[in-house]
Enzyme design. Structure first.
Site, PDB file in Angstrom:
ATOM      1  CG  LEU A 170       9.818  -6.329   4.321  1.00 31.77           C
ATOM      2  CD1 LEU A 170       9.910  -5.254   5.394  1.00 31.77           C
ATOM      3  CD2 LEU A 170      11.106  -7.140   4.248  1.00 31.77           C
ATOM      4  CD  GLU A 226      -2.460   1.960   8.721  1.00 26.10           C
ATOM      5  OE1 GLU A 226      -3.515   2.326   9.244  1.00 26.10           O
ATOM      6  OE2 GLU A 226      -2.097   0.777   8.686  1.00 26.10           O
ATOM      7  NE  ARG A 279       6.880  -0.873   4.303  1.00 23.60           N
ATOM      8  CZ  ARG A 279       5.649  -0.739   4.757  1.00 23.60           C
ATOM      9  NH1 ARG A 279       5.272  -1.418   5.819  1.00 23.60           N
ATOM     10  NH2 ARG A 279       4.796   0.065   4.167  1.00 23.60           N
ATOM     11  CG  HIS A 304       1.964  -2.505  12.041  1.00 23.58           C
ATOM     12  ND1 HIS A 304       1.909  -2.820  10.701  1.00 23.58           N
ATOM     13  CD2 HIS A 304       3.165  -1.911  12.237  1.00 23.58           C
ATOM     14  CE1 HIS A 304       3.038  -2.418  10.105  1.00 23.58           C
ATOM     15  NE2 HIS A 304       3.805  -1.864  11.023  1.00 23.58           N
ATOM     16  CB  CYS A 341      -1.864  -1.392   5.820  1.00 22.34           C
ATOM     17  SG  CYS A 341      -2.376  -2.724   4.762  1.00 22.34           S
TER      18      CYS A 341
END
Ligand code: CIR
Length: 256
Positions: A18, A65, A85, A160, A248
């Site tokens: 993604l 993560e 996900r 994020h 991550c």
């Protein structure tokens, strides 16, 4: 217990991970090489590696993560904001259930681990495109049982919270002011990312204080060095192409 790092291999389908913006060209072989350097960095710093098998049906699975948050002695299995996900959590659950008690974020909550930044006794959680209020409230409830305070942080212009704010040490954060309100972190020493590197500068600070930084943000790296940090350079260009930072790629369980 030794410190443990949970990582996950890179599937061929990682080329279809993604992305927010334009579809990048991802070199999967290069991503695997970079992943190997990253895991070597963890191993060299004393982490015992648990390598979960990659899954072709889950292109973003190396970004472990996002699937779990470790809050001292409990592991919170997330409900990722991107539906594609959610299947990634199963393998992480299997690994963590063998190690510690687990809790789950449940519908309608969504939470990506990339939105959870632990600083001292405070858990900062990004309110982002992936993490919603309900997810934050569920996490706050679990955190409170361990005596931790939770602070919600609106996040913009980045996927994020941890892409916008990174822990450098107990007193210091690396922060992109274009993505979060820096006043929310006024209790910390703030080193700002150079604006044009806001999306490129990424660091990972380990429990023993060792630090890795991306190679793609030289001006921010200079700022870090002038402030006394000496990070190991880790090239993660192929993961950055899929909107991933250095944190991550692992879930870290530090020995007490
Ligand atoms: C995604 O869009 O979910 C992935 N391509 C990138 C996730 C990066 N995760 C992270 O930085 N914690």
């Amino acid at each position: 217990m030794r410190s443990i790092a949970i990582v996950r291999g890179v599937p061929d389908s990682f080329a279809d991970a993604l992305v927010i913006g334009e579809t990048p060209t991802i070199d999967v072989d290069r991503a695997r090489e970079q992943h190997a350097v990253y895991t070597e960095f963890l191993a060299a710093n004393g982490y015992e590696l648990t390598m979960l098998e990659s899954d072709e049906a889950l292109p973003d699975c190396p970004f472990v993560e996002d699937t779990a948050v470790i809050l001292d002695t409990v592991a919170v299995l997330t409900r990722p904001g991107a539906e594609a996900r959610r299947g990634e959590v199963r393998a992480m659950a299997g690994a963590l259930e063998a190690l510690m008690p687990t809790r789950n974020i449940t519908r309608p909550g969504t939470l990506d681990g990339g939105d959870v930044l632990r600083l001292g006794r405070t858990v900062y959680v990004g309110l982002s495109a992936r993490t919603n209020r309900d997810g934050i409230n569920q996490l706050a409830g679990i955190a409170a049982q361990g005596g931790l305070e939770t602070v919600a942080v609106p996040v913009g212009d980045v996927l994020h919270l941890k892409s916008a704010v990174a822990r450098l040490d107990e007193e210091t954060v690396l922060l992109a002011p274009s993505c979060v309100d820096r006043n929310l972190f006024s209790g910390y020493r703030i080193i700002e990312k150079v604006p044009e590197e806001a999306h490129l500068a990424s660091v990972l600070t380990l429990g023993n204080g060792s630090m890795a930084a991306t190679t793609t943000a030289p001006q921010t790296l200079d700022r870090l060095r002038h402030s006394g940090y000496d990070p190991v350079l880790v090239d993660s260009s192929e993961f950055q192409a899929a909107d991933g930072g250095l944190t991550c790629l692992s879930v870290l369980i530090d020995s007490p």
